[in-house]
Scaffold this motif. Structure first.
Motif, PDB file in Angstrom:
ATOM      1  N   TYR A 125      18.764   6.037  18.356  1.00  0.00           N
ATOM      2  CA  TYR A 125      19.819   5.377  17.423  1.00  0.00           C
ATOM      3  C   TYR A 125      21.029   6.134  18.482  1.00  0.00           C
ATOM      4  O   TYR A 125      22.378   5.076  18.631  1.00  0.00           O
ATOM      5  N   HIS A 128      21.733   5.196  21.796  1.00  0.00           N
ATOM      6  CA  HIS A 128      22.401   4.218  21.288  1.00  0.00           C
ATOM      7  C   HIS A 128      23.448   3.379  20.855  1.00  0.00           C
ATOM      8  O   HIS A 128      23.950   2.362  21.785  1.00  0.00           O
ATOM      9  N   GLU A 140      28.402  -4.087  17.916  1.00  0.00           N
ATOM     10  CA  GLU A 140      27.720  -5.595  16.872  1.00  0.00           C
ATOM     11  C   GLU A 140      26.058  -5.014  17.073  1.00  0.00           C
ATOM     12  O   GLU A 140      25.304  -5.546  15.757  1.00  0.00           O
ATOM     13  N   SER A 141      26.036  -4.601  18.164  1.00  0.00           N
ATOM     14  CA  SER A 141      23.982  -4.347  18.283  1.00  0.00           C
ATOM     15  C   SER A 141      23.915  -3.382  17.194  1.00  0.00           C
ATOM     16  O   SER A 141      22.850  -3.571  17.251  1.00  0.00           O
ATOM     17  N   MET A 143      24.316  -3.730  14.028  1.00  0.00           N
ATOM     18  CA  MET A 143      23.417  -4.158  12.852  1.00  0.00           C
ATOM     19  C   MET A 143      22.191  -4.757  12.746  1.00  0.00           C
ATOM     20  O   MET A 143      21.739  -5.060  12.250  1.00  0.00           O
ATOM     21  N   ASP A 144      21.635  -4.729  14.154  1.00  0.00           N
ATOM     22  CA  ASP A 144      20.592  -5.437  14.378  1.00  0.00           C
ATOM     23  C   ASP A 144      19.419  -3.999  14.126  1.00  0.00           C
ATOM     24  O   ASP A 144      18.310  -3.948  14.453  1.00  0.00           O
ATOM     25  N   VAL A 145      19.667  -2.474  14.432  1.00  0.00           N
ATOM     26  CA  VAL A 145      19.420  -1.949  14.418  1.00  0.00           C
ATOM     27  C   VAL A 145      19.711  -0.691  13.243  1.00  0.00           C
ATOM     28  O   VAL A 145      18.758   0.303  13.481  1.00  0.00           O
ATOM     29  N   GLN A 146      20.128  -1.444  11.658  1.00  0.00           N
ATOM     30  CA  GLN A 146      20.551  -0.241  10.725  1.00  0.00           C
ATOM     31  C   GLN A 146      18.772   0.063  10.494  1.00  0.00           C
ATOM     32  O   GLN A 146      19.000   1.025   9.531  1.00  0.00           O
ATOM     33  N   GLU A 147      18.118  -1.325  10.189  1.00  0.00           N
ATOM     34  CA  GLU A 147      16.763  -1.285   8.811  1.00  0.00           C
ATOM     35  C   GLU A 147      15.390   0.193   9.802  1.00  0.00           C
ATOM     36  O   GLU A 147      15.314   0.874   9.223  1.00  0.00           O
ATOM     37  N   TYR A 152      22.437   2.433   7.136  1.00  0.00           N
ATOM     38  CA  TYR A 152      23.585   1.081   7.624  1.00  0.00           C
ATOM     39  C   TYR A 152      24.202   1.581   6.556  1.00  0.00           C
ATOM     40  O   TYR A 152      25.461   2.306   5.997  1.00  0.00           O
TER      41      TYR A 152
END
Length: 171
Positions: A125, A128, A140-141, A143-147, A152
Motif C-alpha cells: 500500500y 502504491h 483514484e487508484s 479506491m480500488d485497494v481500500q479493502e 478506508y
C-alpha cells in the motif's frame, strides 16, 4: 476478548540501515515489519514528518488497531471526533473503525513509531502511495485497494479546520 495466535517462531530483527525507506523529506516512511513477517501479530513502520508536514488524510481501519508513539517532536492527531496534540514520549492508540489522521504540528517536526495489530500486510500500500506521489498512478487508484489494505478514506471538517488554524496545545 480475542487472542491473536501468531505463526512465526523466530525473533524478527530489522536493522535500520536495511529497512526500506519510502518518500523523501518532508515525509519519509521506514518500513520495519509487515504482518507476514510477524505471523500476523503486528506490522510496524516509522514516519518522519518535517516542518508541519501532513501525514495521511483521514481514514479508518476496519480490522486493526493502530498505536502511535512519538519518538520525537510534536504531532497533531485526529482521533474520532477530537484533535489532540502529542509530544515526545506520548502515546495515541486508535481503535478499529475510528477515523484518524496525523501530521507534524505546524512549524514542527515529528518522528512517530506506528504499530498496527493484528498485522495486515500494508507495505505494498505504501509503495502504491509512492507511485501516486511520483505521478505513476492516479490518486483514484486508491479506491480500488481500500479493502485489500484495510484503509478506508473518510472526510473530517474538524481535521481540516485544525490543520488550517495552526498550533494546538498538547492535550
Amino acid at each position: 476478548m480475542s487472542l491473536i495466535v501468531t505463526a512465526f517462531d523466530e525473533s524478527v530483527i530489522v536493522r535500520s540501515i536495511e529497512a526500506e525507506t519510502i518518500g523523501r523529506a518532508p515525509v519519509t516512511l521506514q518500513l520495519l515489519a509487515d504482518g507476514s513477517s510477524t505471523g500476523g501479530a503486528l506490522s510496524t513502520k516509522r514516519v518522519t514528518l518535517l516542518d508541519g508536514a501532513n501525514g495521511p488524510a483521514p481514514h479508518r481501519h476496519a480490522r486493526s488497531v493502530e498505536m502511535f508513539y512519538l519518538l520525537d517532536g510534536i504531532a497533531q492527531f485526529l482521533s474520532g471526533d477530537r484533535v489532540v496534540t502529542a509530544q515526545r514520549g506520548d502515546l495515541v492508540v486508535v481503535p478499529s473503525g475510528m477515523d484518524h489522521a496525523f501530521a507534524a504540528a505546524p512549524g514542527e517536526d515529528a518522528d512517530i513509531l506506528i504499530v498496527a495489530t493484528p498485522g495486515i500486510d500494508r507495505f505494498e500500500y505504501f509503495r502504491h502511495m509512492e507511485r501516486i506521489a511520483k505521478g505513476e498512478l492516479p490518486r483514484e487508484s486508491l479506491m480500488d485497494v481500500q479493502e485489500l489494505y484495510d484503509t478506508y478514506f473518510t472526510h473530517s471538517d474538524l481535521w481540516n479546520r485544525a490543520r488550517l488554524s495552526g498550533w494546538m496545545r498538547p492535550g
